[in-house]
Design an enzyme around this catalytic site. Sequence first.
Site, PDB file in Angstrom:
ATOM      1  N   GLU A 157     -16.202 -16.934   8.233  1.00 31.99           N
ATOM      2  CA  GLU A 157     -14.824 -17.358   7.550  1.00 31.99           C
ATOM      3  C   GLU A 157     -13.681 -16.309   8.040  1.00 31.99           C
ATOM      4  OE1 GLU A 157     -15.404 -18.712   3.711  1.00 31.99           O
ATOM      5  OE2 GLU A 157     -17.107 -20.162   4.313  1.00 31.99           O
ATOM      6  N   GLU A 262     -25.104 -24.589   7.490  1.00 31.47           N
ATOM      7  CA  GLU A 262     -25.037 -24.870   6.104  1.00 31.47           C
ATOM      8  C   GLU A 262     -24.839 -26.388   6.228  1.00 31.47           C
ATOM      9  OE1 GLU A 262     -21.881 -22.510   4.245  1.00 31.47           O
ATOM     10  OE2 GLU A 262     -22.385 -20.809   5.470  1.00 31.47           O
TER      11      GLU A 262
END
Length: 376
Positions: A157, A262
């Site tokens: 991220e 995910e």
Amino acid sequence: MTRLAPFTLLLAVTAHLVHAETPAPSLRELAAPYFQMGAALEHAHLASPEGRAQDLEGLLGHQFATLTHENSMKWESLQPREGEFTFEQADALIAVAERNNPKLDVVGHTLVWHHQTPKWVFENADREKLLARMRTHIHTVVGRYRGRVKGWDVVNEALDGDGELRRKSPWVQIIGPDFIEHAFRFAHEADPDAELYYNDYGLEGDQKRAGALRIVKRLKDAGLRIDGVGLQGHYGTNLNTRAVEKSILDFYQAGVQAMFTELDISVLPRAWGNIGADISANFEKRAALDPYTNGLPAEVAQHQARVYGELFSIFVRHHEKISRVTFWGLQDGLSWLNHWPVRGRTDHPLLFDRNAQTKPAFHAVVEALKAKDSTP
Ligand code: GLA
């Protein structure tokens, strides 16, 4: 009682036994020609009384080929205080992966992130100090698991929504944009055979994906190893599957594999944005945001199954561009979405329900994996 009753009873019992003893088809086996199927979890999930009663370790081993640690390999778990490494939880989960037959591949998640990283890491740190701390952490962790972890989410991220490097990240602020190259270099030094990945959410959006493609290019131009980009895949039932397909193609063109790292498909109303902060105080708002506390209605389960089916048809169609699909959790009751972005809701985002039984979404994924030609 009629004379038929015992026979009928016998039939019923036999049918029940057959049903109970026929294992669900294995996603791992069905997906094997295409890509690896994985799940993320905590060791505590398997070791809890419920986890044991549901034989979650058996479910994991039967259904999946890879295992990601949901939290136990994050910096705050592995080095909570400078120089004090705590490997117990991570080791326990890796032992589960290694004792399965066949062994599960372990995915290392994650080395450098702005969340779940203790404060001390950034305290009194200039560029050189922070690079030294990063180097020590990566060398210690990746070095310890050398040969036992297949690949690492090296950086998690790093991007803002507009595709620029995350402006508020201390990694960017203290080290500068090249913190990414340094992280990948340290990881490669510590285990030259491990695959290395960049992982992020929202890469289906054009601007953010352009940012991730720039990261891939920068790493490749610097001669550094990058094997794949992880699209986290925290989706809702309104998913734009065309944007997912475009992302797969774009990353493939840039010379990396796409991974869905995910995956979950929430069925709950998206709660952020215009919803007031204190929803716990407002019963009506709360009920509207948490509509399926008593189970998932059949039509919602079917809708979710259709979205999962469509997504996996795309995955199968582009399988040579995808190396792995990992679900973020094993069964609905263990999903992080029950706690985020609103605490204490009842979401149903995965393929297995709270009793670890298959849902319509599971069967839709099975059908998509079985369909040889999924070209529209
Ligand atoms: C992000 C992180 C994961 C996890 C999820 C939610 O996607 O990459 O490690 O924390 O949020 O639990």
